[in-house]
Motif scaffolding. Structure first.
Motif, short mmCIF file in Angstrom:
data_model
loop_
_atom_site.label_atom_id
_atom_site.label_comp_id
_atom_site.label_asym_id
_atom_site.label_seq_id
_atom_site.Cartn_x
_atom_site.Cartn_y
_atom_site.Cartn_z
N LYS A 1 0.77 -1.13 -0.11
CA LYS A 1 0.02 -0.08 0.02
C LYS A 1 0.93 1.34 -0.11
O LYS A 1 1.92 1.37 0.42
N PRO A 2 0.30 2.50 -0.39
CA PRO A 2 0.99 3.67 -0.42
C PRO A 2 1.49 4.09 0.94
O PRO A 2 2.81 4.55 0.93
N GLU A 3 0.77 3.58 2.04
CA GLU A 3 1.43 3.98 3.38
C GLU A 3 2.65 2.99 3.72
O GLU A 3 3.01 3.12 5.01
N ASP A 4 3.01 1.84 2.98
CA ASP A 4 3.94 1.25 3.53
C ASP A 4 5.32 1.92 2.72
O ASP A 4 6.45 1.30 3.09
N THR A 5 5.18 2.93 2.17
CA THR A 5 6.37 3.72 1.71
C THR A 5 7.28 4.23 3.02
O THR A 5 6.70 4.81 3.82
N ALA A 6 8.59 3.81 2.83
CA ALA A 6 9.48 4.38 3.95
C ALA A 6 10.82 3.55 3.52
O ALA A 6 11.10 3.17 2.49
N VAL A 7 11.66 4.13 4.36
CA VAL A 7 12.88 3.38 4.48
C VAL A 7 12.75 2.45 5.33
O VAL A 7 12.67 2.35 6.52
N TYR A 8 13.33 1.01 4.94
CA TYR A 8 13.47 -0.05 5.76
C TYR A 8 14.93 -0.46 6.27
O TYR A 8 15.71 -0.46 5.29
N TYR A 9 14.60 -0.66 7.56
CA TYR A 9 16.00 -1.00 8.07
C TYR A 9 16.05 -2.20 8.91
O TYR A 9 15.00 -2.78 9.42
N CYS A 10 17.24 -2.96 8.37
CA CYS A 10 17.28 -4.31 9.18
C CYS A 10 18.02 -4.26 10.63
O CYS A 10 18.88 -3.38 10.89
N ASN A 11 17.57 -4.93 11.68
CA ASN A 11 18.00 -4.83 12.89
C ASN A 11 18.47 -6.01 13.56
O ASN A 11 17.69 -6.93 13.09
N ALA A 12 19.26 -6.14 14.19
CA ALA A 12 19.75 -7.44 15.05
C ALA A 12 20.00 -6.81 16.31
O ALA A 12 20.62 -5.98 16.67
N GLU A 13 19.32 -7.82 17.34
CA GLU A 13 19.70 -7.60 18.87
C GLU A 13 20.36 -8.63 19.56
O GLU A 13 20.23 -9.76 19.22
N SER A 14 21.47 -8.30 20.06
CA SER A 14 22.32 -9.27 20.78
C SER A 14 21.44 -9.95 22.15
O SER A 14 21.00 -9.27 22.68
N PRO A 15 21.43 -11.36 22.16
CA PRO A 15 20.80 -11.90 23.34
C PRO A 15 21.45 -11.74 24.60
O PRO A 15 20.87 -12.17 25.62
N TRP A 16 22.63 -11.56 24.30
CA TRP A 16 23.54 -11.49 25.73
C TRP A 16 23.79 -9.97 26.29
O TRP A 16 23.62 -9.60 27.28
N THR A 17 23.65 -8.94 25.35
CA THR A 17 23.89 -7.59 25.79
C THR A 17 22.72 -6.70 25.46
O THR A 17 22.64 -5.55 25.83
N ASN A 18 21.65 -7.17 24.81
CA ASN A 18 20.60 -6.36 24.26
C ASN A 18 20.89 -5.30 23.17
O ASN A 18 20.32 -4.48 22.98
N LYS A 19 22.31 -5.02 22.82
CA LYS A 19 22.76 -4.14 21.76
C LYS A 19 21.98 -4.33 20.61
O LYS A 19 22.17 -5.50 20.10
N ASN A 20 21.75 -3.11 19.84
CA ASN A 20 21.14 -3.20 18.60
C ASN A 20 22.05 -2.82 17.63
O ASN A 20 22.90 -1.89 17.74
N TYR A 21 22.05 -3.58 16.54
CA TYR A 21 22.78 -3.06 15.31
C TYR A 21 21.96 -2.87 14.13
O TYR A 21 20.91 -3.16 14.16
N TRP A 22 22.25 -1.93 13.38
CA TRP A 22 21.38 -1.43 12.10
C TRP A 22 22.29 -1.52 10.82
O TRP A 22 23.28 -1.04 10.68
N GLY A 23 21.25 -1.69 9.86
CA GLY A 23 21.92 -1.60 8.47
C GLY A 23 21.49 -0.05 8.19
O GLY A 23 21.13 0.58 8.87
N GLN A 24 22.12 0.03 6.92
CA GLN A 24 21.89 1.52 6.31
C GLN A 24 20.46 1.83 5.66
O GLN A 24 20.33 2.93 5.57
N GLY A 25 19.73 0.83 5.59
CA GLY A 25 18.24 1.08 4.99
C GLY A 25 18.24 0.78 3.58
O GLY A 25 19.09 1.07 2.86
N THR A 26 17.15 0.53 3.55
CA THR A 26 16.72 0.63 1.65
C THR A 26 15.28 1.32 1.64
O THR A 26 14.39 1.10 2.23
N GLN A 27 15.18 1.92 0.62
CA GLN A 27 13.85 2.77 0.15
C GLN A 27 13.03 1.81 -0.25
O GLN A 27 13.26 1.08 -1.39
N VAL A 28 11.60 1.90 0.18
CA VAL A 28 10.55 1.10 -0.35
C VAL A 28 9.46 2.30 -0.75
O VAL A 28 9.22 3.12 0.15
#
Length: 117
Positions: free
Chosen positions: A86-113
């Motif tokens: 849908k048009p409302e899905d338009t956004a920059v989409y980011y991949c995320n990873a969360e460490s199960p030991w530290t809860n630290k989050n990592y992010w990708g650079q994003g991709t436009q949809v």
């Protein structure tokens, strides 16, 4: 340290489909919770879908029944299949990873949809 690289964004017409892919490297990412977030202009970043290390998934209400998240631990990838866009899905989409030991989050650079006719 975890590195995330997204691919698969682009322009699609309403009702169409796209598949996003995120390649992870640098750590034991199969143990990490992985997710996709998105951020539209002038809006806060929001969770789209998430998959735990054990494969449990959860989705934003707005995408339930249309989007599917999956992971391939052998390939260290996590994909987001997006259908009935849908048009409302338009956004920059980011991949995320969360460490199960530290809860630290990592992010990708994003991709436009962009969903537009």
């Amino acid at each position: 340290q975890v590195q995330l690289v997204e691919s698969g964004g682009g322009l699609v017409q309403p009702g169409g489909s796209l598949r996003l892919s995120c390649a992870a490297s640098g750590s034991i990412v199969r143990m990490y919770a992985m997710g996709w977030y998105r951020q539209a202009p002038e809006k806060q970043r929001e969770l789209v879908a998430r998959i735990s290390g054990g494969g449990t998934t959860n989705y934003a209400d707005s995408v339930k029944g249309r989007f599917t998240i999956s992971r391939d631990n052998a390939e260290n990838t996590v994909d987001l299949q997006m259908n009935s866009l849908k048009p409302e899905d338009t956004a920059v989409y980011y991949c995320n990873a969360e460490s199960p030991w530290t809860n630290k989050n990592y992010w990708g650079q994003g991709t436009q949809v962009t969903v537009s006719s």
